[in-house]
Design a protein around this motif. Structure first.
Motif, PDB file in Angstrom:
ATOM      1  N   LEU A 181       4.868  -0.958  20.546  1.00 46.00           N
ATOM      2  CA  LEU A 181       4.056  -1.443  21.650  1.00 46.00           C
ATOM      3  C   LEU A 181       4.820  -2.469  22.477  1.00 46.00           C
ATOM      4  CD1 LEU A 181       0.463  -1.706  20.218  1.00 46.00           C
ATOM      5  CD2 LEU A 181       1.245  -0.364  22.155  1.00 46.00           C
TER       6      LEU A 181
ATOM      7  N   PHE B 240      -4.223  -5.986  15.066  1.00 48.73           N
ATOM      8  CA  PHE B 240      -3.210  -6.982  15.388  1.00 48.73           C
ATOM      9  C   PHE B 240      -2.117  -6.372  16.264  1.00 48.73           C
ATOM     10  CE2 PHE B 240      -1.134  -4.731  12.110  1.00 48.73           C
ATOM     11  CZ  PHE B 240       0.215  -4.841  12.397  1.00 48.73           C
ATOM     12  N   ALA B 241      -1.905  -5.072  16.082  1.00 45.83           N
ATOM     13  CA  ALA B 241      -0.869  -4.400  16.855  1.00 45.83           C
ATOM     14  C   ALA B 241      -1.172  -4.518  18.341  1.00 45.83           C
ATOM     15  CB  ALA B 241      -0.770  -2.937  16.457  1.00 45.83           C
TER      16      ALA B 241
ATOM     17  N   SER C 117      -2.377   4.337   2.000  1.00 49.08           N
ATOM     18  CA  SER C 117      -1.447   3.630   2.868  1.00 49.08           C
ATOM     19  C   SER C 117      -1.976   3.554   4.305  1.00 49.08           C
ATOM     20  CB  SER C 117      -0.053   4.249   2.812  1.00 49.08           C
ATOM     21  OG  SER C 117      -0.068   5.552   3.289  1.00 49.08           O
ATOM     22  N   ASN C 118      -3.158   4.106   4.526  1.00 49.79           N
ATOM     23  CA  ASN C 118      -3.847   3.871   5.789  1.00 49.79           C
ATOM     24  C   ASN C 118      -4.585   2.540   5.654  1.00 49.79           C
ATOM     25  OD1 ASN C 118      -6.197   3.653   7.476  1.00 49.79           O
ATOM     26  ND2 ASN C 118      -5.988   5.812   7.978  1.00 49.79           N
ATOM     27  N   ARG C 119      -4.339   1.661   6.610  1.00 45.61           N
ATOM     28  CA  ARG C 119      -4.809   0.289   6.451  1.00 45.61           C
ATOM     29  C   ARG C 119      -6.326   0.169   6.371  1.00 45.61           C
ATOM     30  NH1 ARG C 119      -4.557  -5.329   8.271  1.00 45.61           N
ATOM     31  NH2 ARG C 119      -2.806  -6.087   7.070  1.00 45.61           N
TER      32      ARG C 119
ATOM     33  N   GLN D 209       6.114 -13.202  23.462  1.00 43.31           N
ATOM     34  CA  GLN D 209       5.516 -12.515  24.599  1.00 43.31           C
ATOM     35  C   GLN D 209       4.516 -13.412  25.315  1.00 43.31           C
ATOM     36  OE1 GLN D 209       5.328  -8.461  24.987  1.00 43.31           O
ATOM     37  NE2 GLN D 209       3.140  -8.360  24.687  1.00 43.31           N
TER      38      GLN D 209
ATOM     39  N   ILE E  96      -3.783   3.685  19.446  1.00 43.32           N
ATOM     40  CA  ILE E  96      -2.481   3.019  19.426  1.00 43.32           C
ATOM     41  C   ILE E  96      -1.385   3.918  19.987  1.00 43.32           C
ATOM     42  CG2 ILE E  96      -0.671   2.117  17.905  1.00 43.32           C
ATOM     43  CD1 ILE E  96      -2.718   0.705  16.322  1.00 43.32           C
TER      44      ILE E  96
ATOM     45  N   GLN F 160       2.316   3.057  27.976  1.00 46.05           N
ATOM     46  CA  GLN F 160       3.357   2.076  28.276  1.00 46.05           C
ATOM     47  C   GLN F 160       4.682   2.754  28.611  1.00 46.05           C
ATOM     48  OE1 GLN F 160       3.293  -1.817  26.999  1.00 46.05           O
ATOM     49  NE2 GLN F 160       4.958  -1.522  25.573  1.00 46.05           N
TER      50      GLN F 160
ATOM     51  N   GLU G 178      -5.659  -2.846  11.775  1.00 48.14           N
ATOM     52  CA  GLU G 178      -4.363  -2.871  12.448  1.00 48.14           C
ATOM     53  C   GLU G 178      -4.504  -3.275  13.901  1.00 48.14           C
ATOM     54  OE1 GLU G 178      -1.503  -0.615  10.684  1.00 48.14           O
ATOM     55  OE2 GLU G 178      -2.729   1.158  10.375  1.00 48.14           O
TER      56      GLU G 178
ATOM     57  N   ALA H 199       0.842  -1.195   0.000  1.00 46.32           N
ATOM     58  CA  ALA H 199       0.000   0.000   0.000  1.00 46.32           C
ATOM     59  C   ALA H 199       0.881   1.250   0.000  1.00 46.32           C
ATOM     60  CB  ALA H 199      -0.934   0.005   1.202  1.00 46.32           C
ATOM     61  N   ASP H 200       1.957   1.204   0.774  1.00 44.79           N
ATOM     62  CA  ASP H 200       2.868   2.344   0.826  1.00 44.79           C
ATOM     63  C   ASP H 200       3.520   2.575  -0.533  1.00 44.79           C
ATOM     64  OD1 ASP H 200       2.404   3.007   3.425  1.00 44.79           O
ATOM     65  OD2 ASP H 200       4.127   1.947   4.246  1.00 44.79           O
TER      66      ASP H 200
ATOM     67  N   ALA I 148      -7.128   0.952   2.893  1.00 42.79           N
ATOM     68  CA  ALA I 148      -6.564  -0.061   2.006  1.00 42.79           C
ATOM     69  C   ALA I 148      -7.434  -1.312   2.029  1.00 42.79           C
ATOM     70  CB  ALA I 148      -5.138  -0.396   2.417  1.00 42.79           C
TER      71      ALA I 148
ATOM     72  N   ASN J  87      -2.121  -6.885  19.825  1.00 41.91           N
ATOM     73  CA  ASN J  87      -1.656  -8.170  20.357  1.00 41.91           C
ATOM     74  C   ASN J  87      -0.269  -8.088  20.971  1.00 41.91           C
ATOM     75  OD1 ASN J  87      -3.991  -9.466  19.627  1.00 41.91           O
ATOM     76  ND2 ASN J  87      -3.219  -9.933  17.579  1.00 41.91           N
ATOM     77  N   LEU J  88       0.445  -7.041  20.635  1.00 41.76           N
ATOM     78  CA  LEU J  88       1.776  -6.893  21.210  1.00 41.76           C
ATOM     79  C   LEU J  88       1.696  -6.349  22.628  1.00 41.76           C
ATOM     80  CD1 LEU J  88       3.984  -5.709  18.252  1.00 41.76           C
ATOM     81  CD2 LEU J  88       4.281  -7.729  19.670  1.00 41.76           C
ATOM     82  N   TYR J  89       0.487  -5.936  23.010  1.00 40.95           N
ATOM     83  CA  TYR J  89       0.334  -5.468  24.381  1.00 40.95           C
ATOM     84  C   TYR J  89       0.014  -6.681  25.249  1.00 40.95           C
ATOM     85  CZ  TYR J  89      -0.635  -2.345  28.204  1.00 40.95           C
ATOM     86  OH  TYR J  89      -0.574  -1.690  29.409  1.00 40.95           O
ATOM     87  N   PRO J  90       0.646  -6.734  26.430  1.00 43.01           N
ATOM     88  CA  PRO J  90       0.501  -7.941  27.251  1.00 43.01           C
ATOM     89  C   PRO J  90      -0.950  -8.283  27.580  1.00 43.01           C
ATOM     90  CG  PRO J  90       2.220  -6.509  28.124  1.00 43.01           C
ATOM     91  CD  PRO J  90       1.571  -5.751  27.023  1.00 43.01           C
TER      92      PRO J  90
ATOM     93  N   ILE K  45       4.771 -11.646  19.129  1.00 41.97           N
ATOM     94  CA  ILE K  45       3.551 -11.907  19.896  1.00 41.97           C
ATOM     95  C   ILE K  45       3.647 -13.260  20.599  1.00 41.97           C
ATOM     96  CG2 ILE K  45       1.070 -12.356  19.686  1.00 41.97           C
ATOM     97  CD1 ILE K  45       1.044 -10.295  17.376  1.00 41.97           C
TER      98      ILE K  45
ATOM     99  N   LEU L  26      -1.681   4.067  23.670  1.00 43.57           N
ATOM    100  CA  LEU L  26      -1.212   2.852  24.337  1.00 43.57           C
ATOM    101  C   LEU L  26       0.310   2.873  24.457  1.00 43.57           C
ATOM    102  CD1 LEU L  26      -2.471   0.376  25.556  1.00 43.57           C
ATOM    103  CD2 LEU L  26      -2.219  -0.809  23.374  1.00 43.57           C
ATOM    104  N   ILE L  27       0.949   3.335  23.386  1.00 44.68           N
ATOM    105  CA  ILE L  27       2.406   3.434  23.410  1.00 44.68           C
ATOM    106  C   ILE L  27       2.853   4.421  24.492  1.00 44.68           C
ATOM    107  CG2 ILE L  27       4.425   4.207  22.089  1.00 44.68           C
ATOM    108  CD1 ILE L  27       2.959   3.148  19.569  1.00 44.68           C
TER     109      ILE L  27
END
Lengths: 341, 341
Positions: free
Chosen positions: A288, B284-285, B77-79, A263, B256, B263, B282, A82-83, B82, B287-290, A260, B259-260
DNA sequence: CTTGTATGTTAAAACGATTTAGCTTAAATT
DNA sequence: AATTTAAGCTAAATCGTTTTAACATACAAG
């Protein structure tokens, strides 16, 4: 519906000149047709006044050019593509082109279909991210002399212009960074594929490991891309148990999913295992994670920029330009995940 | 270059019939033109044999239709966009349409330009994600009767078909979930804008808070979208210090980034503050948070699907269909971040 | 005073389809 | 038997440009 009523004929009539002259005056190089300066000014002014918009279908029918290019990639909803698309789009609009976009979902038959559809639509050229099994479609296209640029991936046995990452350098950089940090047992996590870019990344890893006199450990056949999560859940603990100290990933998706999984197993990076990801963008997600993640960065904008310019040069030359292969330089963004804790 | 040599005339000559008959036989409804069944079969067989590909420019010049639609959004390019584009693309290719895509970067003048360019290219209709300040372009388009469907955002004072989320319901759901979990001091984090969808999300929050007899706390004017990170860094600690127990965000990006920031401040969700995000994909991101993050989910595929069908109906009817406004249903995906710890 | 060359413009033929109106036959209606 | 209706097909116009060839006019050179 009644948007473009004003035709070249209307303009000609309004000015009392021939349609030919209007066409000449409105062209890119009116001087070539020795139109007088006053005429050019007069006609263009009137055109603006009457809001004349050339009919593209007519123009393209007569000239055989459409000022449209096709972009065929695996999936527009993948951020990396996409980018790139966005960059191509920007370049295109700055140069008077418009862009048709199509996704193949990595299916060669869809690629073949899209090529046909886009050619029917009269695109002047194509930018393609080829999928596995696309060799026949691509070489057919090359043989026909149709303007074409491959992007991200290429085929060794097909002589065609392309813009790719220097993938060998990419993973070499990663290995060397880990070695410099004191790691020895470095594994490369990839998946089963015949895509040249991925294989090159493996080559880069191999090469750098050998140069450092280290034993290679490549996990490439053991992962099925459709069920990454499960695969990684069984693979990663095994690797770590075997003494693997550091992981390099061949794709962004693999890296994020792995992070993921790591973690969720209650392990941390780089304490339990060092980590270098591969950037197909979306790196913001890494933020994150409590620790900074080292990753291989691709110059995404350059992909689009170079591909577009290459293609246009090709179009203008009527498909008769030299084959050009541009290799872009990866960059290693070093954070905490690749350092000894 | 010499891709499409076979014309309708070649076919006609090869079969000893008129070009008219070939055109009739190749059309969607040859029966309408009372072509005999044998003829249809004969002509189509020959067409396949000679690999006849109709010239789109000619067809579109004569018929005024291009079987192309334009999709104008803020940024490919914004998901979120897209993903929607991908759906539209799939729908389109299944129905014999192709898609032109353009990004406005939220600039109304670029929108106006793209509308013009796409109309020149002869698109049969447009699917647009309007940006702020687009009212004039849109209402002009509506007035001209050009087939058009807005998506994601709309304008109260313009009567035009659209596909949007039921934004009021979206944030209401979020508030009620937090209230059910026992939270009272719930803040809504948004930013300064006139976009209807965002404002509706604020309305939904307001409404639900009032119905629950709770005091509203809206942060909307205080955030500049271009420097989110810094803004949040000063805003969030202030909110939490003031006793805010839970946060609802009006956009995915805001969530998001927040959240960053949370953290990085060494705070955790939901221990220090409960959290409900807004899904523009997005996720899925998260998921990187505990801890699992609760978020409002939008039916992304439906946006594309409904918009495309609406547009095609509109095109077929020649821009004379009734105005249809489709409101899609949000869904709350409940995880740990919205529960009392 | 030709002849040649440059300048400014135009008439008319493409490009490849769709579409209108009309021309044959054959069948159906009276 | 005369007339209408239908079926199957075709000639020719048309869409709005670009592009080729040619036509004037002017001015320089021989």
């Amino acid at each position: 519906m009644k948007s473009n009523k004003v035709t070249i004929r209307d303009l000609a009539k309004a000015l009392g000149v021939s349609t030919t002259l209007v066409s000449f005056a409105m062209s890119d190089s009116p001087k070539k047709y020795r139109v007088s300066d006053e005429m050019i000014a007069k006609i263009r002014a009137k055109a603006k006044e009457m809001d004349y918009q050339p009919n593209n279908a007519a123009r393209s029918l007569r000239s055989g050019k459409s000022n449209t290019i096709g972009v065929i990639l695996s999936d527009i909803s993948n951020r990396f593509f996409a980018d790139i698309t966005r960059c191509i789009e920007d370049q295109a609009s700055q140069n008077g082109y418009t862009v048709l976009v199509g996704s193949t979902d990595e299916k060669p038959e869809r690629l073949a279909n899209l090529i046909k559809v886009f050619q029917n639509k009269g695109v002047d050229g194509l930018i393609i991210v080829p999928c596995e099994g696309a060799e026949s479609s691509i070489s057919e296209l090359v043989a026909s002399g149709f303007p074409l640029v491959l992007i991200d991936r290429s085929f060794d046995n097909i002589n065609v212009s392309s813009v790719t990452l220097n993938n060998i350098k990419a993973t070499s950089l990663a290995v060397n960074e880990l070695v410099a940090s004191g790691y020895r047992k470095i594994a490369f996590v990839s998946y089963k594929t015949s895509l040249t870019n991925i294989l090159d990344r493996e080559m880069g890893y191999r090469k750098a490991m050998r140069l450092n006199d280290l034993k290679e450990h490549i996990c490439a056949n053991e992962i099925d891309y459709s069920s990454i999560n499960n695969e990684l859940l069984s693979l990663l603990p095994k690797l770590i148990k075997q003494g693997t100290e550091a992981l390099i990933f061949s794709t962004n998706r693999l890296a994020i999913e792995a992070l993921i999984v790591i973690q969720s197993m209650g392990m941390t990076v780089p304490e339990d295992v060092a980590f270098i990801g591969f950037d197909g963008s979306e790196t913001f997600a890494f933020n994150l994670y409590p620790k900074g993640i080292t990753y291989i960065k691709q110059p995404i904008e350059q992909f689009g920029y170079e591909a577009f310019n290459l293609l246009v040069a090709n179009i203008i030359a009527g498909g008769k330009t030299d084959i050009v292969n541009i290799e872009l330089n990866p960059e290693l963004v070093v954070k905490e995940s690749s350092k000894k804790s």
